[in-house]
Design a protein around this motif. Sequence first.
Motif, short mmCIF file in Angstrom:
data_model
loop_
_atom_site.label_atom_id
_atom_site.label_comp_id
_atom_site.label_asym_id
_atom_site.label_seq_id
_atom_site.Cartn_x
_atom_site.Cartn_y
_atom_site.Cartn_z
N VAL A 34 0.84 -1.20 0.00
CA VAL A 34 0.00 0.00 0.00
C VAL A 34 0.87 1.25 0.00
CG1 VAL A 34 -1.61 1.36 1.38
CG2 VAL A 34 -2.02 -1.07 1.05
N CYS A 35 1.91 1.27 0.82
CA CYS A 35 2.80 2.43 0.89
C CYS A 35 3.58 2.63 -0.41
CB CYS A 35 3.76 2.29 2.07
SG CYS A 35 2.97 2.46 3.69
N VAL A 36 4.05 1.53 -1.01
CA VAL A 36 4.77 1.66 -2.28
C VAL A 36 3.86 2.26 -3.35
CG1 VAL A 36 5.86 0.35 -4.15
CG2 VAL A 36 6.41 -0.20 -1.78
N GLY A 37 2.61 1.82 -3.38
CA GLY A 37 1.66 2.41 -4.32
C GLY A 37 1.44 3.89 -4.07
N LEU A 38 1.41 4.29 -2.80
CA LEU A 38 1.25 5.71 -2.48
C LEU A 38 2.45 6.54 -2.92
CD1 LEU A 38 -0.36 5.35 1.08
CD2 LEU A 38 -1.49 6.08 -1.03
N TYR A 39 3.65 5.96 -2.84
CA TYR A 39 4.83 6.68 -3.32
C TYR A 39 4.76 6.90 -4.83
CZ TYR A 39 6.76 5.38 1.25
OH TYR A 39 6.96 5.22 2.59
N VAL A 40 4.23 5.92 -5.54
CA VAL A 40 4.07 6.08 -6.99
C VAL A 40 3.08 7.20 -7.29
CG1 VAL A 40 3.28 4.94 -9.10
CG2 VAL A 40 4.67 3.67 -7.45
N VAL A 41 2.00 7.27 -6.52
CA VAL A 41 1.02 8.35 -6.70
C VAL A 41 1.69 9.71 -6.42
CG1 VAL A 41 -1.13 9.33 -5.84
CG2 VAL A 41 -0.93 6.87 -6.18
N MET A 42 2.53 9.79 -5.41
CA MET A 42 3.24 11.03 -5.10
C MET A 42 4.09 11.49 -6.28
SD MET A 42 4.36 10.24 -1.14
CE MET A 42 5.56 11.59 -1.13
N LEU A 43 4.83 10.57 -6.86
CA LEU A 43 5.69 10.93 -7.99
C LEU A 43 4.87 11.38 -9.19
CD1 LEU A 43 8.36 8.06 -7.84
CD2 LEU A 43 8.70 10.47 -7.23
N ALA A 44 3.74 10.71 -9.44
CA ALA A 44 2.90 11.09 -10.57
C ALA A 44 2.30 12.48 -10.36
CB ALA A 44 1.79 10.05 -10.76
N CYS A 45 1.82 12.78 -9.16
CA CYS A 45 1.25 14.11 -8.88
C CYS A 45 2.32 15.19 -8.93
CB CYS A 45 0.57 14.12 -7.52
SG CYS A 45 -0.90 13.07 -7.42
N TRP A 46 3.50 14.87 -8.45
CA TRP A 46 4.59 15.85 -8.47
C TRP A 46 4.99 16.19 -9.91
CZ3 TRP A 46 5.62 18.76 -4.60
CH2 TRP A 46 6.82 19.46 -4.52
N ALA A 47 4.98 15.18 -10.77
CA ALA A 47 5.30 15.43 -12.17
C ALA A 47 4.20 16.23 -12.86
CB ALA A 47 5.53 14.11 -12.91
#
Length: 515
Positions: free
Chosen positions: A492-505
Amino acid sequence: MSSAAFHGFFDIQPISTSNAAPGPTAPTVTSPPATHQKDKVTPPTPIELDEYTFGARYNGPPEPGVQSGTEIPFEHESPMPKSPNELEMSRPPSPKRDAAVSAASLQTWKNPTMNIWRIASCCLIYLGNGINDSVVGALIPYMEAYYHLSYTVMSLVFVGNAAGFILAAFFTNTILDRLGRAKTLILAELIMLAAYIMLVVTPPYPVVVVAFFLLGYGLAINLALNNVFCANLHPSSAILGAAHGSYGVGGIVAPIIGTAMVSKGILWSRFYFLPLGLRFFCIAFAGWAFWSYKEDSGPTLLTTLERTASRQAAGESEVSKVHNLKLALKSRVTIFGALFIFAYQGAEVSISGWVISFLIKYRDGNPASVGYVTAGFWAGITLGRFVLTHLAPRIGEKKFVIFLTIGCMGLQLLAWLVPNLIGNAVAVCVLGLLLGPVYPCAQTIFTRLIPRHIQTTAIGFIAGAGSSGGAVAPFTTGILAQASGTWVLHPVCVGLYVVMLACWAGLPRMRKRTE
């Protein structure tokens, strides 16, 4: 060639002087005939001059003896300078010390001096917020045993907290507009005070959920106000780092104290006497520090990006709060910022809330000792916010957040895949070190990209709706843990990190002004 012939080329006549004797033979100098331009240029008439600044239209009928078109100064004007010295004296006066906007008059951490106490007040409030958020993970196993609840039902405390955050996002700016900053902060602290009174009496579990709802509502209000205040001071990254570092200090001490209390048989609810007493100091301190905030606040230091965004924002400066909310929701920064904070808070609270249960079940940890891992996690967050935030301006906040998020992803995989209790505990602590600076750096970027007149609304929405991730993600983790086990925390946390990178981009690029 003879001199007479050479003299014929020129008609040289001697200049007459006053000493020359008059007579018929005296030489005379005749003026050349006047020459005129071929274009017909008609000189202006007095009536035409009346159309200009110093004509009769502005000064009234000319005075006797003064021709029309003569420059007549206004009563409040001094006569036009006639000499170079007078011309030099006619320059506009230099701005006075009290009228000029200099670097000394801009809002910094110590200018005005009252800002030092205001930042201290923000840090104290953040300290209490950290105590509130971090202790839940250490108390959850004992709350489950007390109420005899499953992971799913126990996760409802996160849902109540999220509902308070989301609801506050729509009313924070309205309350601030009606009450002012000091009274709004006092109201937020009073709401949290009421919630702690409900918890210390160990109420039925539905009342616990209501108390967490009130805690979320109060936290969202003071978080939005303090984030905007600190982000508009200079240097914003360092000030936000100190403020959120104070949050981390609370995150360190709360699990240590909570674990020590419950491991000795003290009822879990008695811990909340500590934040209950702290909120009394927050009410007094915030009210005193911000009571005269509007009266003595000077111009703040606007970055080039803030000025550009403010000029490009459509609409008038005095618009309704509903219109401000619509403008904020139309901004890509607000939407992606809320999603980013949603993922960030989800990962942070999920780790803090469920890592102890994971270590107990899958790493055979002792409940009396592994509870301190949460303190290590918050210690890493605190150290990162106090120390690593100073690297952000040198590297660039946007690049810095990308590096930190990728590092967090690697450490999360390490804690998941390496079956070692000590190794997992160390990985979680270092993960907190990298995760800590992400929030203040992100708030700095959001503040730069959002127009100034909707910052409070937009940042409040980001903090409110975004922080709901601190409830949705732990709640989802609890549901999945009930079905499969607490190991689901890590994917779950790894998926949230991916969401963070996508939103930051997806955030807009920061461009300098070209005009």
